[in-house]
Design an enzyme around this catalytic site. Structure first.
Site, short mmCIF file in Angstrom:
data_model
loop_
_atom_site.label_atom_id
_atom_site.label_comp_id
_atom_site.label_asym_id
_atom_site.label_seq_id
_atom_site.Cartn_x
_atom_site.Cartn_y
_atom_site.Cartn_z
N ASP A 1 0.83 -1.21 0.00
CA ASP A 1 0.00 0.00 0.00
C ASP A 1 0.86 1.26 0.00
O ASP A 1 0.62 2.19 -0.78
CB ASP A 1 -0.98 0.01 1.19
CG ASP A 1 -0.31 -0.31 2.52
OD1 ASP A 1 0.93 -0.51 2.56
OD2 ASP A 1 -1.01 -0.34 3.54
N ASP B 1 7.50 3.61 3.31
CA ASP B 1 7.97 4.77 4.07
C ASP B 1 9.47 4.59 4.37
O ASP B 1 10.31 4.95 3.55
CB ASP B 1 7.12 4.89 5.34
CG ASP B 1 7.46 6.11 6.17
OD1 ASP B 1 8.23 6.97 5.72
OD2 ASP B 1 6.92 6.23 7.30
N LYS C 1 6.56 7.17 -0.05
CA LYS C 1 7.06 8.33 0.69
C LYS C 1 8.58 8.30 0.59
O LYS C 1 9.26 7.87 1.53
CB LYS C 1 6.68 8.21 2.17
CG LYS C 1 5.32 8.66 2.54
CD LYS C 1 5.25 8.78 4.06
CE LYS C 1 3.99 8.20 4.58
NZ LYS C 1 3.92 8.17 6.05
P1 5GP Z 1 7.93 1.10 6.27
O1 5GP Z 1 8.35 -0.22 6.82
O2 5GP Z 1 8.33 1.33 4.84
O3 5GP Z 1 8.33 2.24 7.18
O4 5GP Z 1 6.36 1.14 6.35
C1 5GP Z 1 5.53 0.35 5.60
C2 5GP Z 1 4.21 0.14 6.31
O5 5GP Z 1 3.96 1.19 7.27
C3 5GP Z 1 3.05 0.24 5.34
O6 5GP Z 1 2.73 -1.01 4.82
C4 5GP Z 1 1.94 0.78 6.21
O7 5GP Z 1 1.29 -0.28 6.87
C5 5GP Z 1 2.65 1.62 7.24
N1 5GP Z 1 2.64 3.06 6.90
C6 5GP Z 1 3.66 3.82 6.44
N2 5GP Z 1 3.28 5.08 6.22
C7 5GP Z 1 1.96 5.12 6.55
C8 5GP Z 1 0.97 6.17 6.51
O8 5GP Z 1 1.19 7.34 6.15
N3 5GP Z 1 -0.29 5.81 6.91
C9 5GP Z 1 -0.62 4.57 7.33
N4 5GP Z 1 -1.88 4.36 7.68
N5 5GP Z 1 0.28 3.56 7.37
C10 5GP Z 1 1.56 3.84 6.98
#
Ligand code: 5GP
Length: 172
Positions: A97, A100, A128
């Site tokens: 989805d 980040d 992001k």
């Molecule tokens: P990462 O491991 O890349 O930091 O984050 C990935 C996961 O973090 C995504 O699959 C999602 O579940 C959550 N996440 C990251 N950014 C957001 C955001 O802006 N909103 C929400 N609801 N979930 C996020």
């Protein structure tokens, strides 16, 4: 929680799914394609995207969780549900989805690479890019976004708002 701005409308999401689906259809001609959706957030996206891919693909799911009801990444990624079948020698496309920090995909990619897929790529609805703590290139990106917290179309805040048909930036 206050909705600050609508980031993607239903129509915009539909156009993104159509154009990603066309590109993936053309890139994976003749492939044994398996979509691996990362639950729970991928749910509406993988359903809409899969309908736009004109290939005899399979759909599998994993649950990889790093957020614990916060608006920031805890950094601890846990695999809570694994694939139901082998991906050895198959073309795997991870469906996410939002990316980040890159920590979730880093863990998932390492696990899946060890299972010897023929290829391993990533499609994400939202990227992001500025949030990256670990290098992580996505092969297909729906929309690059600023570093804000978003909800809707699968994305939650404290497990709610996944059912919104649009993606919105929120103030907590
Ligand atoms: P990462 O491991 O890349 O930091 O984050 C990935 C996961 O973090 C995504 O699959 C999602 O579940 C959550 N996440 C990251 N950014 C957001 C955001 O802006 N909103 C929400 N609801 N979930 C996020």
């Amino acid at each position: 929680m206050i909705i600050d701005k609508i980031l993607l409308t239903e129509n915009e999401i539909n156009s993104i799914c159509t154009s990603l689906g066309e590109k993936i259809t053309s890139d994976y001609q003749g492939s044994d394609l398996v979509l691996v959706g990362l639950l729970k957030g991928c749910n509406p996206f993988i359903s809409d995207l899969a309908k736009k891919i004109d290939l005899p693909l399979e759909i599998e799911y994993m649950v990889a969780s790093s957020y614990k009801g916060n608006t920031f990444s805890s950094g601890n990624v846990e695999i809570r549900l694994d694939l139901s079948k082998s991906i050895e020698n198959r073309d795997v496309l991870i469906v996410e989805d939002i990316v980040d920090t890159g920590k979730t995909l880093d863990v998932v990619k390492k696990i899946l690479i060890n299972r010897n897929p023929k290829s391993l790529k990533i499609v994400t609805l939202l990227d992001k890019v500025e949030g990256r703590l670990i290098p992580c290139e996505c092969d297909y990106v729906g929309r690059k976004i600023e570093k804000a917290f978003v909800v809707g179309y699968g994305l939650d805040y404290n497990d709610k708002y996944r059912n919104l048909p649009y993606v919105a930036i929120v103030k907590i």
